[in-house]
Design a protein around this motif. Sequence first.
Motif, PDB file in Angstrom:
ATOM      1  N   PRO A  17      41.343  35.059  38.136  1.00 43.94           N
ATOM      2  CA  PRO A  17      40.432  36.182  37.903  1.00 43.94           C
ATOM      3  C   PRO A  17      41.104  37.523  38.175  1.00 43.94           C
ATOM      4  N   THR A  18      40.676  38.534  37.455  1.00 42.85           N
ATOM      5  CA  THR A  18      41.148  39.885  37.709  1.00 42.85           C
ATOM      6  C   THR A  18      40.554  40.392  39.019  1.00 42.85           C
ATOM      7  N   GLY A  19      41.159  41.432  39.555  1.00 45.81           N
ATOM      8  CA  GLY A  19      40.695  41.994  40.813  1.00 45.81           C
ATOM      9  C   GLY A  19      39.422  42.808  40.655  1.00 45.81           C
ATOM     10  N   PRO A  20      38.846  43.253  41.790  1.00 52.32           N
ATOM     11  CA  PRO A  20      37.596  44.012  41.734  1.00 52.32           C
ATOM     12  C   PRO A  20      37.836  45.491  41.474  1.00 52.32           C
ATOM     13  N   GLU A  21      36.828  46.138  40.922  1.00 50.58           N
ATOM     14  CA  GLU A  21      36.794  47.584  40.800  1.00 50.58           C
ATOM     15  C   GLU A  21      35.350  48.037  40.939  1.00 50.58           C
ATOM     16  N   THR A  22      35.170  49.289  41.338  1.00 55.32           N
ATOM     17  CA  THR A  22      33.832  49.835  41.524  1.00 55.32           C
ATOM     18  C   THR A  22      33.487  50.735  40.347  1.00 55.32           C
ATOM     19  N   VAL A  23      32.295  50.495  39.768  1.00 58.15           N
ATOM     20  CA  VAL A  23      31.871  51.275  38.604  1.00 58.15           C
ATOM     21  C   VAL A  23      30.478  51.833  38.868  1.00 58.15           C
ATOM     22  N   PRO A  24      30.126  52.940  38.202  1.00 59.10           N
ATOM     23  CA  PRO A  24      28.749  53.448  38.324  1.00 59.10           C
ATOM     24  C   PRO A  24      27.750  52.412  37.813  1.00 59.10           C
ATOM     25  N   LEU A  25      26.569  52.452  38.374  1.00 62.80           N
ATOM     26  CA  LEU A  25      25.524  51.503  37.987  1.00 62.80           C
ATOM     27  C   LEU A  25      25.319  51.493  36.480  1.00 62.80           C
ATOM     28  N   VAL A  32      30.957  41.585  35.130  1.00 61.25           N
ATOM     29  CA  VAL A  32      30.759  40.424  35.991  1.00 61.25           C
ATOM     30  C   VAL A  32      30.938  40.836  37.439  1.00 61.25           C
ATOM     31  N   LEU A  33      29.958  40.535  38.258  1.00 63.32           N
ATOM     32  CA  LEU A  33      30.002  40.938  39.657  1.00 63.32           C
ATOM     33  C   LEU A  33      31.146  40.247  40.395  1.00 63.32           C
ATOM     34  N   ALA A  34      31.914  41.043  41.129  1.00 58.70           N
ATOM     35  CA  ALA A  34      32.941  40.496  42.010  1.00 58.70           C
ATOM     36  C   ALA A  34      32.401  40.326  43.424  1.00 58.70           C
ATOM     37  N   ARG A  35      31.359  41.055  43.747  1.00 61.19           N
ATOM     38  CA  ARG A  35      30.680  40.936  45.039  1.00 61.19           C
ATOM     39  C   ARG A  35      29.182  40.896  44.787  1.00 61.19           C
ATOM     40  N   PRO A  36      28.446  40.176  45.629  1.00 57.39           N
ATOM     41  CA  PRO A  36      26.998  40.079  45.389  1.00 57.39           C
ATOM     42  C   PRO A  36      26.304  41.418  45.606  1.00 57.39           C
ATOM     43  N   ARG A 169      37.576  43.668  37.167  1.00 55.39           N
ATOM     44  CA  ARG A 169      38.203  44.545  36.193  1.00 55.39           C
ATOM     45  C   ARG A 169      38.216  43.856  34.831  1.00 55.39           C
ATOM     46  N   ARG A 170      37.982  44.638  33.779  1.00 54.31           N
ATOM     47  CA  ARG A 170      38.027  44.063  32.439  1.00 54.31           C
ATOM     48  C   ARG A 170      39.440  43.547  32.154  1.00 54.31           C
ATOM     49  N   PRO A 171      39.576  42.314  31.677  1.00 54.23           N
ATOM     50  CA  PRO A 171      40.908  41.827  31.298  1.00 54.23           C
ATOM     51  C   PRO A 171      41.473  42.639  30.141  1.00 54.23           C
TER      52      PRO A 171
END
Length: 400
Positions: A17-25, A32-36, A169-171
């Motif tokens: 899986p790709t790593g996480p990133e934070t995006v505006p709501l 796809v959620l990386a954290r709940p 993160r989007r692949p």
Amino acid sequence: MIPLEEARQRILSAIRPTGPETVPLAAGWNRVLARPVVARLTQPPADVSAMDGYAVRAADAVTGATLTVTGAAPAGHPFAGEVGPGEAVRIFTGGFVPAGADAILIQEDAKAEGPRLTVTEGVAAGRWIRRRGLDFAEGGELLPAGRRLTARDIGLAAAANHPWLTVHRRPRIAILATGDEIALPGEPLPAGGIVSSNAHALAAVIASAGGEGCILPIAPDDAGSIAALAGSGGYDLLVTTGGASVGEHDLVQKALGQDGFALDFWKIAMRPGKPLIWGRLGAMPVLGLPGNPVSALVCAVVFLLPGLARMQGLPDAGPRTIQALAGLDLAENDKRADHLRASLTPGPEGMMVATPASRQDSSMLAVLASADGLILRAPFAPPLPKGGVVDVIPLAALGV
């Protein structure tokens, strides 16, 4: 040739899986959620009215009783006092239920004359009250990691007071079409050439699955050119089309081998799509698809889409199938798993009828574009009469 399912599992086992990133709501839809998502507050935050009417004590609000209206509690303006015996507070949907009240007398069941309120139909305790935390409570998990976000999910995350979301993160997928004979749509065609459809079709497949398809310039049948374009880097996966077989001009393996390409396999017992390359160029996985347009897209459905799901932390099973009734007699199959382009029409008892197209050539995009699904035929499947049950991959459900 290796079996189709073995090939798919070997591909998926090598993808991370790709790593996480934070995006505006607002940018979270289809990610796809990386954290709940955990509730940051309780909803509703207090007992609230579900209707327009009057906050009352149920014991007082019996049919024929007269009550005194002592104030109002519209949404956003709670009543500061308490509802005492024989009293009522005018309330509106979403308004906080005042202390002392245990029911909402809806306005249709009362007659108001100034501050006097006559009950025309009594109300039971608890009626028309939405209790605090009815929807969710602070600290509760609302959306799990690994969930692709719908518009409903975005609304829930907003209600839970999340202005930002942590998603995968989007692949980023590089798409490299190869061949002296092809040109991109709108460009001048070489002598004896054709328009390349694969790159744009694959970019659309990737976008439909939540990835970013990056179309590279067309690589001519030259090992050095292929290697230079393939090695540009910065991608999560390289997808090539064409040059995957063993002809004199099928140069993908040779070209990538100059840069240390590690081949896992390159032939699969499937139709269309036998010549398919899987391996790794340094840290970057490489999926080499056939050049025939239908073969490339069918292989994208079978292998690329599950790979994209895994990259985003989703379950990585193969494409979902439905059962349908065969619209024609199906002949015995040979040693390769077959994917017959077919139409789907409503049939008896709620089942669909899957009728294979009369022509199944792997170059015929018009047939694929008009198809609704792919009938799956296992290797060495026996003849199946019309009306028999078949497994079908519905294409519209995949966005393909």
